[in-house]
Motif scaffolding. Structure first.
Motif, mmCIF file in Angstrom:
data_model
loop_
_atom_site.group_PDB
_atom_site.id
_atom_site.type_symbol
_atom_site.label_atom_id
_atom_site.label_comp_id
_atom_site.label_asym_id
_atom_site.label_seq_id
_atom_site.Cartn_x
_atom_site.Cartn_y
_atom_site.Cartn_z
ATOM 1 N N ARG A 78 4.381 -38.440 28.252
ATOM 2 C CA ARG A 78 3.889 -37.068 28.816
ATOM 3 C C ARG A 78 2.394 -36.787 29.228
ATOM 4 N N ILE A 79 1.664 -36.977 30.134
ATOM 5 C CA ILE A 79 0.731 -36.706 31.212
ATOM 6 C C ILE A 79 0.455 -35.596 30.293
ATOM 7 N N SER A 80 -0.357 -34.604 29.915
ATOM 8 C CA SER A 80 -1.296 -33.780 29.442
ATOM 9 C C SER A 80 -2.915 -33.799 29.461
ATOM 10 N N ALA A 81 -3.418 -32.694 29.367
ATOM 11 C CA ALA A 81 -5.064 -32.203 29.487
ATOM 12 C C ALA A 81 -5.854 -33.656 28.191
ATOM 13 N N ALA A 82 -5.004 -33.428 27.229
ATOM 14 C CA ALA A 82 -5.328 -34.094 26.132
ATOM 15 C C ALA A 82 -5.335 -35.406 26.509
ATOM 16 N N GLY A 83 -4.661 -35.902 27.216
ATOM 17 C CA GLY A 83 -4.524 -37.496 27.557
ATOM 18 C C GLY A 83 -2.929 -37.852 27.505
ATOM 19 N N VAL A 84 -2.673 -39.226 27.540
ATOM 20 C CA VAL A 84 -1.587 -40.381 28.530
ATOM 21 C C VAL A 84 -0.903 -40.741 26.985
ATOM 22 N N GLY A 85 -0.254 -40.330 26.332
ATOM 23 C CA GLY A 85 0.927 -40.542 25.182
ATOM 24 C C GLY A 85 2.417 -40.530 24.742
ATOM 25 N N ILE A 86 2.852 -41.077 24.075
ATOM 26 C CA ILE A 86 4.705 -41.729 24.125
ATOM 27 C C ILE A 86 5.344 -40.459 23.185
ATOM 28 N N GLY A 119 2.956 -41.752 19.996
ATOM 29 C CA GLY A 119 1.784 -42.466 20.064
ATOM 30 C C GLY A 119 1.201 -42.047 21.096
ATOM 31 N N ASP A 120 -0.047 -41.294 21.409
ATOM 32 C CA ASP A 120 -0.685 -40.215 21.910
ATOM 33 C C ASP A 120 -2.506 -40.986 21.551
ATOM 34 N N THR A 121 -3.007 -41.744 21.207
ATOM 35 C CA THR A 121 -4.038 -41.847 21.365
ATOM 36 C C THR A 121 -5.245 -41.075 22.159
ATOM 37 N N PRO A 122 -7.070 -40.997 21.717
ATOM 38 C CA PRO A 122 -7.347 -40.454 22.662
ATOM 39 C C PRO A 122 -7.970 -41.307 23.260
ATOM 40 N N ASP A 123 -8.162 -43.298 23.611
ATOM 41 C CA ASP A 123 -8.933 -43.621 23.517
ATOM 42 C C ASP A 123 -8.205 -44.262 24.133
ATOM 43 N N ALA A 124 -6.764 -44.848 24.710
ATOM 44 C CA ALA A 124 -5.593 -45.482 25.087
ATOM 45 C C ALA A 124 -4.707 -44.452 26.658
ATOM 46 N N ASP A 125 -3.746 -44.783 26.902
ATOM 47 C CA ASP A 125 -3.233 -44.159 27.557
ATOM 48 C C ASP A 125 -1.923 -45.144 27.437
ATOM 49 N N TYR A 166 5.786 -50.277 24.150
ATOM 50 C CA TYR A 166 4.773 -49.971 24.888
ATOM 51 C C TYR A 166 4.273 -50.101 25.671
ATOM 52 N N ILE A 167 3.361 -49.616 26.581
ATOM 53 C CA ILE A 167 1.957 -49.931 27.211
ATOM 54 C C ILE A 167 0.703 -49.361 26.943
ATOM 55 N N SER A 168 -0.531 -50.021 26.434
ATOM 56 C CA SER A 168 -1.833 -49.733 25.850
ATOM 57 C C SER A 168 -2.637 -49.886 27.008
ATOM 58 N N THR A 169 -3.312 -48.645 27.603
ATOM 59 C CA THR A 169 -4.304 -48.707 28.201
ATOM 60 C C THR A 169 -5.616 -48.267 28.132
ATOM 61 N N THR A 170 -6.469 -48.999 27.863
ATOM 62 C CA THR A 170 -7.493 -49.223 27.972
ATOM 63 C C THR A 170 -9.121 -48.638 28.268
ATOM 64 N N ALA A 171 -10.134 -48.300 28.082
ATOM 65 C CA ALA A 171 -11.086 -47.958 29.668
ATOM 66 C C ALA A 171 -11.563 -48.849 30.164
ATOM 67 N N ASP A 172 -11.765 -49.703 29.012
ATOM 68 C CA ASP A 172 -11.692 -51.478 29.773
ATOM 69 C C ASP A 172 -11.193 -52.385 30.485
#
Length: 280
Positions: free
Chosen positions: A14-22, A37-43, A56-62
């Motif tokens: 789900r893609i929302s203003a809060a982020g991208v989560g499962i 799963g919808d952590t604020p520092d990862a998609d 699932y795949i977790s993509t971080t800012a780095d």
């Protein structure tokens, strides 16, 4: 997006203003939607579910793209703890997780029970990359896309227990922008020809099917899944001969399903709406 389902639930991104989560919907997709799963520092993307487990795949800012496994008991395992992971094309079935790694030129296979990982680089990696991975009960099937100038496709397979045995299938061949689906019983695919891959119209595409054991044996025993007159794209196999695909004409794209394969078709002379095939 990215829906995946098992006997009990549907999971999706789900893609929302809060982020991208499962998120999940229980009762085979009819239940309430809940966050997995919808952590604020990862998609979190590309969820796959089986028997209460979620990968699932977790993509971080780095830019790290790790494969995470949320087990049925609620514990989470980072399957790719090493730095610099770039995972894609995630698949999971029968206790096996597979994905494309690096620059999508490596096939990775992870055994959930033992926690061991294998990997092997595809041939022709300078111009090609893995673009789809599917699993049967004991094998990994993968699609290689790319080619120099012409968008060709190759489909290969390997035992899940030994990726050093990966090799391209003998049939189907001459594939361009091809799509496939595989189960323990059947293998289905659709493809353009070389002119269609380059943007020309050369007739509709057809979904063709064969027994998986025949495909692995190198036999060319393919037959038609349907005799409809539209272009048949994105086949997906269910149990037995149940198959669903996108049937596209100039007017619309429909989701179509059949409980059994058509087998052979004969071409009738074209009419005002174009040629068509019928069952034989």
């Amino acid at each position: 997006m990215d829906p995946s389902l098992d006997d009990e639930r549907v999971v999706f991104t789900r893609i929302s203003a809060a982020g991208v989560g499962i998120y999940r919907a229980g009762d085979k997709g009819q239940g309430a939607i809940k966050k997995l799963g919808d952590t604020p520092d990862a998609d979190e993307t590309e969820p796959v579910t089986e028997n209460g487990a979620l990968a699932y795949i977790s993509t971080t800012a780095d830019g790290e793209q790790d494969v995470l496994l949320l087990k049925a008991d609620g514990t989470t395992v980072n399957v790719t703890p090493e730095a610099g992971t770039k995972a894609s094309c995630l698949a999971m079935k029968n206790g096996t997780i597979a994905w494309a790694g690096g620059d999508a030129t490596y096939l990775y296979v992870y055994d959930i029970a033992t926690g061991t990982t294998q990997n092997k680089r595809i041939p022709g990696f300078l111009f090609n990359s893995i673009s789809d991975i599917q699993l049967t009960s004991d094998r990994v099937f993968y699609r290689i896309s790319g080619g120099f100038l012409i968008p060709s496709t190759t489909i290969g397979s390997t035992p899940a227990a030994d990726v050093t045995q990966m090799k391209s299938l003998t049939y189907p061949k001459s594939l361009y922008v091809a799509q496939f689906s595989v189960s323990d019983e059947y293998f289905a695919y659709s493809t353009y020809d070389i002119w269609g891959a380059l943007g020309a119209w050369n007739g509709p595409t057809n979904v063709q099917v064969s027994r998986t054991e025949d495909v692995l044996a190198g036999l060319n025993n393919f037959s038609f899944a349907s005799c409809s007159f539209g272009s048949q794209l994105a086949p997906s196999l269910g149990d037995g001969q149940r198959i669903v695909w996108l049937d596209t004409t100039a007017a619309a794209t429909d989701v179509v399903t059949r409980g059994a394969f058509a087998g052979t078709c004969e071409q009738h002379p074209p009419h005002a709406g174009g040629g068509h095939r019928i069952f034989r």
